[in-house]
Design a protein around this motif. Sequence first.
Motif, PDB file in Angstrom:
ATOM      1  N   VAL A  28      -2.279 107.029 122.327  1.00 55.89           N
ATOM      2  CA  VAL A  28      -0.886 106.933 122.742  1.00 55.89           C
ATOM      3  C   VAL A  28      -0.071 108.057 122.120  1.00 55.89           C
ATOM      4  O   VAL A  28      -0.112 108.273 120.902  1.00 55.89           O
ATOM      5  CB  VAL A  28      -0.288 105.569 122.330  1.00 55.89           C
ATOM      6  CG1 VAL A  28       1.198 105.512 122.676  1.00 55.89           C
ATOM      7  CG2 VAL A  28      -1.043 104.429 123.010  1.00 55.89           C
ATOM      8  N   PHE A  29       0.662 108.756 122.955  1.00 51.60           N
ATOM      9  CA  PHE A  29       1.669 109.706 122.505  1.00 51.60           C
ATOM     10  C   PHE A  29       3.013 108.988 122.607  1.00 51.60           C
ATOM     11  O   PHE A  29       3.543 108.809 123.705  1.00 51.60           O
ATOM     12  CB  PHE A  29       1.655 110.968 123.355  1.00 51.60           C
ATOM     13  CG  PHE A  29       0.360 111.740 123.257  1.00 51.60           C
ATOM     14  CD1 PHE A  29       0.174 112.688 122.264  1.00 51.60           C
ATOM     15  CD2 PHE A  29      -0.674 111.502 124.157  1.00 51.60           C
ATOM     16  CE1 PHE A  29      -1.023 113.395 122.169  1.00 51.60           C
ATOM     17  CE2 PHE A  29      -1.863 112.206 124.078  1.00 51.60           C
ATOM     18  CZ  PHE A  29      -2.041 113.154 123.073  1.00 51.60           C
ATOM     19  N   ALA A  30       3.511 108.541 121.459  1.00 49.36           N
ATOM     20  CA  ALA A  30       4.723 107.722 121.418  1.00 49.36           C
ATOM     21  C   ALA A  30       5.943 108.625 121.269  1.00 49.36           C
ATOM     22  O   ALA A  30       6.228 109.138 120.182  1.00 49.36           O
ATOM     23  CB  ALA A  30       4.649 106.734 120.257  1.00 49.36           C
ATOM     24  N   GLY A  31       6.644 108.837 122.359  1.00 50.75           N
ATOM     25  CA  GLY A  31       7.792 109.728 122.337  1.00 50.75           C
ATOM     26  C   GLY A  31       8.999 109.089 121.687  1.00 50.75           C
ATOM     27  O   GLY A  31       9.401 107.979 122.029  1.00 50.75           O
ATOM     28  N   VAL A  32       9.590 109.802 120.718  1.00 55.68           N
ATOM     29  CA  VAL A  32      10.796 109.338 120.034  1.00 55.68           C
ATOM     30  C   VAL A  32      11.838 110.449 120.086  1.00 55.68           C
ATOM     31  O   VAL A  32      11.502 111.631 120.157  1.00 55.68           O
ATOM     32  CB  VAL A  32      10.508 108.934 118.571  1.00 55.68           C
ATOM     33  CG1 VAL A  32       9.522 107.772 118.525  1.00 55.68           C
ATOM     34  CG2 VAL A  32       9.980 110.106 117.753  1.00 55.68           C
ATOM     35  N   GLU A  33      13.098 110.079 120.052  1.00 54.02           N
ATOM     36  CA  GLU A  33      14.164 111.065 120.240  1.00 54.02           C
ATOM     37  C   GLU A  33      14.228 112.087 119.104  1.00 54.02           C
ATOM     38  O   GLU A  33      14.396 113.286 119.332  1.00 54.02           O
ATOM     39  CB  GLU A  33      15.514 110.359 120.380  1.00 54.02           C
ATOM     40  CG  GLU A  33      16.667 111.306 120.657  1.00 54.02           C
ATOM     41  CD  GLU A  33      17.989 110.593 120.857  1.00 54.02           C
ATOM     42  OE1 GLU A  33      18.975 111.279 121.197  1.00 54.02           O
ATOM     43  OE2 GLU A  33      18.040 109.352 120.675  1.00 54.02           O
ATOM     44  N   ASN A  34      14.101 111.588 117.866  1.00 57.80           N
ATOM     45  CA  ASN A  34      14.223 112.454 116.700  1.00 57.80           C
ATOM     46  C   ASN A  34      13.008 112.298 115.796  1.00 57.80           C
ATOM     47  O   ASN A  34      12.418 111.219 115.703  1.00 57.80           O
ATOM     48  CB  ASN A  34      15.483 112.115 115.901  1.00 57.80           C
ATOM     49  CG  ASN A  34      16.741 112.260 116.723  1.00 57.80           C
ATOM     50  OD1 ASN A  34      17.076 113.348 117.177  1.00 57.80           O
ATOM     51  ND2 ASN A  34      17.450 111.148 116.935  1.00 57.80           N
ATOM     52  N   GLU A  35      12.644 113.362 115.127  1.00 54.86           N
ATOM     53  CA  GLU A  35      11.529 113.315 114.189  1.00 54.86           C
ATOM     54  C   GLU A  35      11.786 112.225 113.148  1.00 54.86           C
ATOM     55  O   GLU A  35      12.864 112.140 112.571  1.00 54.86           O
ATOM     56  CB  GLU A  35      11.356 114.666 113.502  1.00 54.86           C
ATOM     57  CG  GLU A  35      10.132 114.753 112.611  1.00 54.86           C
ATOM     58  CD  GLU A  35       9.928 116.132 112.017  1.00 54.86           C
ATOM     59  OE1 GLU A  35       9.011 116.282 111.186  1.00 54.86           O
ATOM     60  OE2 GLU A  35      10.699 117.048 112.378  1.00 54.86           O
ATOM     61  N   GLY A  36      10.822 111.376 112.922  1.00 57.13           N
ATOM     62  CA  GLY A  36      10.967 110.280 111.963  1.00 57.13           C
ATOM     63  C   GLY A  36      11.334 108.959 112.595  1.00 57.13           C
ATOM     64  O   GLY A  36      11.131 107.898 111.993  1.00 57.13           O
ATOM     65  N   ASP A  37      11.878 108.985 113.831  1.00 56.36           N
ATOM     66  CA  ASP A  37      12.205 107.731 114.516  1.00 56.36           C
ATOM     67  C   ASP A  37      10.930 106.921 114.762  1.00 56.36           C
ATOM     68  O   ASP A  37       9.867 107.480 115.031  1.00 56.36           O
ATOM     69  CB  ASP A  37      12.867 108.011 115.868  1.00 56.36           C
ATOM     70  CG  ASP A  37      14.277 108.545 115.750  1.00 56.36           C
ATOM     71  OD1 ASP A  37      14.792 108.609 114.624  1.00 56.36           O
ATOM     72  OD2 ASP A  37      14.855 108.923 116.790  1.00 56.36           O
ATOM     73  N   GLY A  38      11.054 105.609 114.669  1.00 59.38           N
ATOM     74  CA  GLY A  38       9.948 104.725 115.012  1.00 59.38           C
ATOM     75  C   GLY A  38       8.920 104.529 113.926  1.00 59.38           C
ATOM     76  O   GLY A  38       7.926 103.828 114.144  1.00 59.38           O
ATOM     77  N   ALA A  39       9.152 105.124 112.750  1.00 62.80           N
ATOM     78  CA  ALA A  39       8.149 105.013 111.680  1.00 62.80           C
ATOM     79  C   ALA A  39       7.887 103.562 111.308  1.00 62.80           C
ATOM     80  O   ALA A  39       6.742 103.161 111.084  1.00 62.80           O
ATOM     81  CB  ALA A  39       8.604 105.807 110.462  1.00 62.80           C
ATOM     82  N   THR A  40       8.920 102.772 111.245  1.00 60.16           N
ATOM     83  CA  THR A  40       8.769 101.359 110.870  1.00 60.16           C
ATOM     84  C   THR A  40       8.180 100.550 112.018  1.00 60.16           C
ATOM     85  O   THR A  40       7.231  99.790 111.852  1.00 60.16           O
ATOM     86  CB  THR A  40      10.117 100.765 110.448  1.00 60.16           C
ATOM     87  OG1 THR A  40      10.627 101.496 109.323  1.00 60.16           O
ATOM     88  CG2 THR A  40       9.965  99.301 110.067  1.00 60.16           C
ATOM     89  N   ALA A  41       8.734 100.721 113.221  1.00 57.45           N
ATOM     90  CA  ALA A  41       8.300  99.924 114.377  1.00 57.45           C
ATOM     91  C   ALA A  41       6.843 100.186 114.736  1.00 57.45           C
ATOM     92  O   ALA A  41       6.153  99.299 115.242  1.00 57.45           O
ATOM     93  CB  ALA A  41       9.189 100.225 115.580  1.00 57.45           C
TER      94      ALA A  41
END
Length: 278
Positions: A28-41
């Motif tokens: 999975v390539f999990a696209g996030v808006e900003n670097e570091g987003d989604g680290a917890t989720a």
Amino acid sequence: MQNVVITGASSGIGAATALHLDQQGARVFAGVENEGDGATALAGASSRLQRITLDVSDDASIAAAFETIRSQVGDAGLDGVVNNAGIGYAAPLELLPREDFRRLLDVNVLGQVAVTQAALPLIRLGHGRVVIVGSVGGILASQFAGAYHASKFALEAIADVWRQELDPDDVPVILIEPSTIATPIWDKAIAYLDQLTASDDKRLKRYRERLTSFRETLHSADEHGKAPKDVAEVIAEALTTKKPDTRYVVGADGKLATALRPLIPDRIADKLAERTTA
């Protein structure tokens, strides 16, 4: 599944889908808006999952993300792109700033188109599928969420057109229509509404009582909506089943609403929308 790109994967439906597909063995390539987003989720994912900066409103970000993806998947291409990124602003249309309306359409509509355009060469290589996360809110519209509904109605048309245009290439285009799902979009909508109602705009007076009630509706949706994983499981089915449906409605209330809408007068539909749209 081998390679899948998901936008808006830092929370909510996107994060749940990324984790679910990762558990099924996909890369999975999990696209996030900003670097570091989604680290917890996304902390519980395997080492296969890769968070990648992918701001769907920024052409340079999209191009850079897909250059990275292309270099990693090579001739295997993509098995799927899941267009999930989206935002919502709660406000009467009379009071919604033009720049905010433009921003919402840029993310929710133009961003989905731009990401799909970038993904299609890899989708064709991998004999993959295009998944568009719409909403029951693209069938029924309720007051104070006009911009959001406009974007979801637009996705209905885009999915229909792309399904026809890509059919000769044997690229399935699948629309997912969730009803009320418990995601962070509700908290963000409430915060936007609170900021709006704190202003001294005199036009607020005619709306204030209804906006207070609408705020409670948003809070209830956040508390009682279905789990994002329910949508993730449907998206996984759409990506893997041999002959996917063209659209999937998630949630019993959404299924009822979509069945009834063509059969009922607008005034009744208005009341139904208040109970079922996401």
